[in-house]
Design an enzyme around this catalytic site. Structure first.
Site, PDB file in Angstrom:
ATOM      1  N   CYS A   1      66.784 -12.590  -3.472  1.00 51.62           N
ATOM      2  CA  CYS A   1      65.425 -12.366  -2.950  1.00 51.62           C
ATOM      3  C   CYS A   1      65.456 -11.162  -2.007  1.00 51.62           C
ATOM      4  CB  CYS A   1      64.919 -13.602  -2.221  1.00 51.62           C
ATOM      5  SG  CYS A   1      63.329 -13.342  -1.385  1.00 51.62           S
TER       6      CYS A   1
ATOM      7  N   ASP B   1      55.839  -1.345   4.472  1.00 53.38           N
ATOM      8  CA  ASP B   1      55.875  -1.456   3.012  1.00 53.38           C
ATOM      9  C   ASP B   1      56.396  -0.149   2.422  1.00 53.38           C
ATOM     10  OD1 ASP B   1      54.786  -1.450   0.154  1.00 53.38           O
ATOM     11  OD2 ASP B   1      54.173  -3.435   0.844  1.00 53.38           O
TER      12      ASP B   1
ATOM     13  N   ASN C   1      49.273 -12.977  -1.444  1.00 55.99           N
ATOM     14  CA  ASN C   1      49.081 -13.297  -2.861  1.00 55.99           C
ATOM     15  C   ASN C   1      49.932 -14.515  -3.188  1.00 55.99           C
ATOM     16  OD1 ASN C   1      47.503 -10.867  -3.429  1.00 55.99           O
ATOM     17  ND2 ASN C   1      49.413  -9.788  -3.122  1.00 55.99           N
TER      18      ASN C   1
ATOM     19  N   HIS D   1      50.384  -8.974   4.060  1.00 60.01           N
ATOM     20  CA  HIS D   1      50.258  -7.537   4.232  1.00 60.01           C
ATOM     21  C   HIS D   1      49.249  -7.275   5.339  1.00 60.01           C
ATOM     22  CE1 HIS D   1      52.284  -6.584   0.372  1.00 60.01           C
ATOM     23  NE2 HIS D   1      51.798  -7.772   0.032  1.00 60.01           N
TER      24      HIS D   1
ATOM     25  N   HIS E   1      58.187 -14.559  -2.293  1.00 57.19           N
ATOM     26  CA  HIS E   1      58.608 -14.943  -0.948  1.00 57.19           C
ATOM     27  C   HIS E   1      57.355 -14.852  -0.074  1.00 57.19           C
ATOM     28  CE1 HIS E   1      61.810 -14.936   2.332  1.00 57.19           C
ATOM     29  NE2 HIS E   1      60.698 -14.686   3.009  1.00 57.19           N
TER      30      HIS E   1
ATOM     31  N   CYS F   1      64.592 -12.015   1.608  1.00 57.59           N
ATOM     32  CA  CYS F   1      65.681 -12.750   2.257  1.00 57.59           C
ATOM     33  C   CYS F   1      66.800 -11.784   2.651  1.00 57.59           C
ATOM     34  CB  CYS F   1      66.226 -13.844   1.338  1.00 57.59           C
ATOM     35  SG  CYS F   1      65.131 -15.272   1.146  1.00 57.59           S
TER      36      CYS F   1
ATOM     37  N   HIS G   1      54.726 -13.909   2.287  1.00 56.31           N
ATOM     38  CA  HIS G   1      54.520 -12.717   3.109  1.00 56.31           C
ATOM     39  C   HIS G   1      53.042 -12.353   3.150  1.00 56.31           C
ATOM     40  CE1 HIS G   1      54.913 -11.048  -0.965  1.00 56.31           C
ATOM     41  NE2 HIS G   1      54.255  -9.982  -0.527  1.00 56.31           N
TER      42      HIS G   1
END
Length: 116
Positions: A7, A33, A90, A105, A101, A10, A103
């Site tokens: 991942c 990003d 999402n 934005h 994973h 991770c 998260h």
């Protein structure tokens, strides 16, 4: 909630993969990003592996509170509070989740329009 082999997030959280980290605490890591969709585009991710929001249960309130607190701190440190910002997550491939994973934005730094 430990790391999951392979991942990307991770690996960033564990320091095995470099990222432009803007904030880190015990539960959360925030980094720029690599393919920004706005002038400011920071990803706020859980350090422990959770696939997405649907992977949470009733006992994950502290983690969500940590993530939302980190979102607010990122918005402040990036100068987004005055003009505003967008927070997006999402859940699943059909929603556009490219990294499985949990998260969020944080997007801002100008007029956003329909980028989310």
């Amino acid at each position: 909630m430990g790391g999951q082999e392979g991942c990307v997030f991770c690996m960033i959280a564990s320091g095995k993969l470099k990222a432009d980290v803007v904030l880190e605490d015990g539960d959360v890591i925030a980094f720029r990003d690599i393919a920004p969709k706005a002038p400011v585009h920071v990803v706020v991710a859980s350090k422990g592996h959770v696939r997405d929001l649907s992977g949470l249960d009733g006992g994950d309130g502290r983690l969500l509170l940590s993530i939302m607190g980190a979102v607010a701190r990122v918005a402040e440190s990036e100068g987004l509070r005055e003009g505003g910002y967008r927070v997006v997550t999402n859940c699943g491939r059909d929603a556009g989740q490219s990294v499985p994973h949990l998260h969020f934005h944080v997007l801002g730094g100008g007029t956003l329009g329909d980028i989310a």
